[in-house]
Design an enzyme around this catalytic site. Sequence first.
Site: not given
Ligand code: NAD
Length: 496
Positions: A189, A265, A300, A399
């Site tokens: 997804k 992550e 991230c 963040e």
């Molecule tokens: P997000 O958590 O908003 O979304 C991530 C994914 O989760 C998307 O595909 C989104 O559609 C899905 N999602 C959203 N709501 C959901 C729900 N209720 N149930 C299931 N899935 C759902 O994050 P984002 O804004 O896309 O990405 C940014 C975040 O990701 C930041 O916090 C960043 O630090 C983190 N990140 C971490 C790493 C790592 O390796 N630790 C790498 C890249 C990004």
Amino acid sequence: MLDQARIDALRHLPVAPQQLFIDGREEAAADGRRMDVVSPLDGKVFTSLALAGAADVNRAVASARAAFERGSWSRAAPAERKKVMLRIAEAIEREALELAVLGVRDNGTEISMALKAEPLSAAATFRYYGEAIDKVYGEIAPTAEGVLGLVRREALGVIGAIVPWNFPMMIGAWKLAPALAAGNSVVLKPAESASLTLVRLARICVEAGLPEGVLNVVTGEGAVAGEALGLSMDVDALAFTGSGGVGRRLLDYAARSNLKRVHLELGGKSPNIVFADAPDLGKAAKAAANAIFRNAGQVCVAGSRLLVENSVREAFLGELVKAAEALRVDDPLAVTTDIGALSSAEHLARVEAHLARARQEGAECLTGGARIRTETGGYFLSPAVFAGVTPEMSLARAEVFGPVLAVQGFDSEDEAVRLANETDYGLAAGVWTANLGRAHRMIARVRAGLVHVNTYGGSDLTVPLGGFRQSGFGRDKSLHAFDSYTDLKSAWISLT
Ligand code: NAD
């Protein structure tokens, strides 16, 4: 490969409306729902996506399960899976520039970074896990005579992978490649604002010989498609990269459904710590700017908190501001651009709210923090450096995931450690010092999954990446990633 003329030829190519990818075929969502895809480069719609509902997600999971049970992938010899994985890597490389440009149009990353970090890194990841899988052995236990104890590593079954928008191909490949190499089926997804390259990747995988149903892509909203995947009774594990808030939901979905494993992550607020005895303060200042500003801070592991020893703080900040102002915020598809666009209008608004709050709380803006290139219709910010940030300010804690650096001063190693660890997160850190003993002490004392010394941001597939504390507990990359996609099975055999 970064040829401006070729990029310009690709930048306006029409992109067909995207479908879901289920059982090796492109399919519309059962209820026909779709959303427009808006480019962060100009704020204009350039294609649309199918929005999967729960019925579509369940269909994808059923396809993945059926493929797993059929065994044409899950029970294929590792050397056979390797061949397909290597073909996938080659196919990604052949299309690297097309994929990179498509991805930039979708999420706004500067092309110089996107090409390396997205298709080329994804290709390397498929190659790494393809090469590895026929070299991973089981174990024979040191039992007494008369019995044989075997420890086998087996694929889990169906993996649900949910990924963010900042580096969709790189992070997608970090999940897909070890999961597929180990013999699992996957339902992926992508994030709403960066799905296009992953739909294309699924097609590439099938063309390279991955059996139908082994990889399915369900584009759509997190709260609908993501939730359906999280609550599925037939998904064995969720591999997630994204925010802490959604990570918490996934743990809840697992608890409310089949206790599927959840690998998280999450975000970070990573400290980049500069001591006065750094080998080259000029180099450290440039690296500190790159550590937070590349990909407009949507990284991230971004070094979003700069901790600098007070005795060199003024001079260092002078160099840092110069380095920040020298970075070119420009057209993400120009090869000379250092910083591209923020990924969406919603995300831009979130980052601007953080900037307003930092000013309100009394942090001193040394440079940047303004909307620029508004005439393009795109979402651009100039890189911002805030000094005088105190530990209570939200800029020291939250963040931002944007081009915003918070600077704090310190006087001693102990104070640096205390400030560095004064966060809920623990993803990455940087330490700049020529003192070897201090470098090792800092590596041991800073609570983060990745500590850089005299560099920031580099690392490759050979080392794991993942967080301490609220940055999560999964580990992407390296052979350790197989732990998330395999289970240990013991066999106890009587020899008498
Ligand atoms: P997000 O958590 O908003 O979304 C991530 C994914 O989760 C998307 O595909 C989104 O559609 C899905 N999602 C959203 N709501 C959901 C729900 N209720 N149930 C299931 N899935 C759902 O994050 P984002 O804004 O896309 O990405 C940014 C975040 O990701 C930041 O916090 C960043 O630090 C983190 N990140 C971490 C790493 C790592 O390796 N630790 C790498 C890249 C990004």
